[in-house]
Design a protein around this motif. Structure first.
Motif, mmCIF file in Angstrom:
data_model
loop_
_atom_site.group_PDB
_atom_site.id
_atom_site.type_symbol
_atom_site.label_atom_id
_atom_site.label_comp_id
_atom_site.label_asym_id
_atom_site.label_seq_id
_atom_site.Cartn_x
_atom_site.Cartn_y
_atom_site.Cartn_z
ATOM 1 N N ASP A 1 0.844 -1.193 0.000
ATOM 2 C CA ASP A 1 0.000 0.000 0.000
ATOM 3 C C ASP A 1 0.883 1.248 0.000
ATOM 4 O O ASP A 1 1.943 1.270 0.617
ATOM 5 N N GLN A 2 0.428 2.285 -0.687
ATOM 6 C CA GLN A 2 1.234 3.486 -0.819
ATOM 7 C C GLN A 2 0.498 4.716 -0.306
ATOM 8 O O GLN A 2 -0.715 4.847 -0.461
ATOM 9 N N TRP A 3 1.295 5.624 0.299
ATOM 10 C CA TRP A 3 0.784 6.947 0.623
ATOM 11 C C TRP A 3 0.954 7.828 -0.615
ATOM 12 O O TRP A 3 1.842 7.612 -1.424
ATOM 13 N N THR A 4 0.118 8.834 -0.726
ATOM 14 C CA THR A 4 0.245 9.789 -1.823
ATOM 15 C C THR A 4 -0.062 11.185 -1.309
ATOM 16 O O THR A 4 -0.824 11.347 -0.348
ATOM 17 N N ASP A 5 0.540 12.208 -1.914
ATOM 18 C CA ASP A 5 0.261 13.577 -1.513
ATOM 19 C C ASP A 5 -0.935 14.145 -2.273
ATOM 20 O O ASP A 5 -1.259 15.324 -2.152
ATOM 21 N N ARG A 6 -1.583 13.317 -3.054
ATOM 22 C CA ARG A 6 -2.779 13.753 -3.765
ATOM 23 C C ARG A 6 -3.999 13.527 -2.874
ATOM 24 O O ARG A 6 -4.383 12.396 -2.608
ATOM 25 N N LEU A 7 -4.599 14.607 -2.430
ATOM 26 C CA LEU A 7 -5.739 14.497 -1.534
ATOM 27 C C LEU A 7 -6.972 14.047 -2.294
ATOM 28 O O LEU A 7 -7.232 14.492 -3.414
ATOM 29 N N ARG A 8 -7.732 13.164 -1.672
ATOM 30 C CA ARG A 8 -8.938 12.651 -2.305
ATOM 31 C C ARG A 8 -10.122 12.806 -1.363
ATOM 32 O O ARG A 8 -9.967 12.785 -0.160
ATOM 33 N N ARG A 9 -11.270 12.952 -1.954
ATOM 34 C CA ARG A 9 -12.481 13.084 -1.140
ATOM 35 C C ARG A 9 -12.797 11.746 -0.467
ATOM 36 O O ARG A 9 -12.573 10.687 -1.013
ATOM 37 N N PHE A 10 -13.342 11.851 0.727
ATOM 38 C CA PHE A 10 -13.740 10.650 1.469
ATOM 39 C C PHE A 10 -15.162 10.863 1.965
ATOM 40 O O PHE A 10 -15.455 11.868 2.628
ATOM 41 N N THR A 11 -16.046 9.962 1.614
ATOM 42 C CA THR A 11 -17.445 10.093 1.990
ATOM 43 C C THR A 11 -17.647 9.697 3.448
ATOM 44 O O THR A 11 -17.343 8.570 3.839
ATOM 45 N N ILE A 12 -18.150 10.618 4.256
ATOM 46 C CA ILE A 12 -18.448 10.350 5.654
ATOM 47 C C ILE A 12 -19.908 9.929 5.756
ATOM 48 O O ILE A 12 -20.820 10.706 5.437
#
Length: 363
Positions: free
Chosen positions: A69-80
């Motif tokens: 698994d990788q971390w990325t500096d690209r922010l993504r939306r997360f549905t709460i």
């Protein structure tokens, strides 16, 4: 993600203008990566769990963990997901109910009878060893109820010593306790008061020994009542508390930075809207000389397991926080928020080695 060191200093929150600036930064980043706005499923992440506070955690040295698994500096939306619980008391008392009615919800009459029974049992066993006590007479559930009420009053109206509660001088008498019980009777109840049968607990060091045997009877009744009497709001807090105690006790803790420095450490889950405690665990120390690894993670799981599946938001400090814990809670439909120590396992080097200089800075 907000990064915190292990100094233990309290975070006082962000100013409104700082929050607005951070939100703008986030929106700008999202505009830079319009093709990466899909939802992130945290259950797909699986990082190595952290050790407890007593262990020295080593931060990750790579953006890729052992599972690929990788971390990325690209922010993504997360549905709460929406919270689906029903907060509030589970028993609605009549409008004319008073304080004792609420107390009785958590402290049933059966428990008072059990305490009276064990107190009488202990008094009898002591007299068999040391001879008859002419000042003792068997107690009852009704008297035990009054005795507990007296202890509550003494905790609210604190006198320099117990004898002052029985002073005949109205100038110094702090309460009306002496109108309800004599000093000699209170002394005898203090001497023989018991809630459990000590003879059933194996000696220290033997298999099955219970360090909390002296209060186990009360805990076994109170804990289920706390969980069933009230449903917490969406927000839930998990933290430690200290019960002041300076006597001899094998698992007494000394925490110099706490207001209560010596005493019994208790892990608690409470509703921050009103302070109602739903669950707690008494920390009884290490087993042998081996520190428990992942203690903070285990405590959060134990105290929150009964509310999994309702999308509660659990808040805790950096003692408990780890990447693995966040993933485990998310898999069980529970969200969490907390500061994190930079030496926790699973953090990418960009986060672990970063220095946030201003409140509101985002990495």
């Amino acid at each position: 993600m907000y990064s915190s060191d292990d100094s233990g200093s309290d975070f006082e929150g962000f100013a409104p203008e700082v929050v607005a600036a951070a939100e703008k930064k986030l929106l700008d980043l999202l505009e830079l990566y319009p093709n990466d706005l899909s939802d992130v499923d945290l259950s797909d992440l699986d990082f190595e769990s952290s050790d407890s506070e007593d262990e020295n955690d080593d931060a990750s040295t790579s953006n890729t963990n052992q599972n690929g698994d990788q971390w990325t500096d690209r922010l993504r939306r997360f549905t709460i997901e929406d919270f689906n619980g029903t907060p509030g008391p589970t028993t609605i008392l009549p409008s004319d109910a008073n304080e004792i009615d609420f107390f009785n919800l958590l402290f049933p009459s059966e428990l008072l009878e059990k305490i009276a029974e064990e107190t009488n049992r202990y008094a009898e066993s002591e007299q068999e060893k040391k001879g008859q006590d002419p000042k003792w007479r068997a107690t009852t559930a009704q008297e035990i109820r009054a005795y507990i009420g007296i202890q509550i009053v003494m905790g609210i109206i604190v006198a320099p010593n117990q004898d002052m509660y029985f002073s005949n001088d109205s100038l110094f008498k702090p309460s009306g306790i002496n109108e309800r019980i004599t000093r000699d009777r209170l002394d005898k109840l203090n001497q023989y008061f018991h809630v459990s049968d000590n003879s059933q607990n194996p000696r220290r060091g033997q298999p099955g020994h219970d360090k909390l045997a002296h209060v186990r009877t009360i805990m076994d009744v109170i804990l289920p009542k706390l969980k069933s009497a009230y449903n917490p709001h969406k927000e839930v807090s998990i933290d430690e508390a200290m019960i002041a105690f300076t006597g001899r006790l094998g698992f007494k803790q000394y925490v110099p930075l706490k207001p209560t420095k010596r005493g019994i450490k208790v892990w608690m889950r409470a509703d921050p809207h009103n302070g109602f405690v739903n669950e707690f665990q008494v920390y009884t120390g290490k087993e042998g000389r081996t520190a428990e690894k992942g203690l903070g993670e285990r405590v959060v799981r134990d105290l929150s397991r009964s509310i999994w599946g309702n999308y509660h938001h659990i808040y805790y400090d950096n003692y408990f926080t780890s990447i693995q814990l966040f993933n485990d809670l998310a898999e069980n439909k529970t969200y969490a928020c907390g500061t994190i120590r930079t030496n926790r396992k699973g953090l990418p080097p960009t986060i672990a080695k970063s220095k946030l200089k201003k409140q509101g800075d985002v990495i």
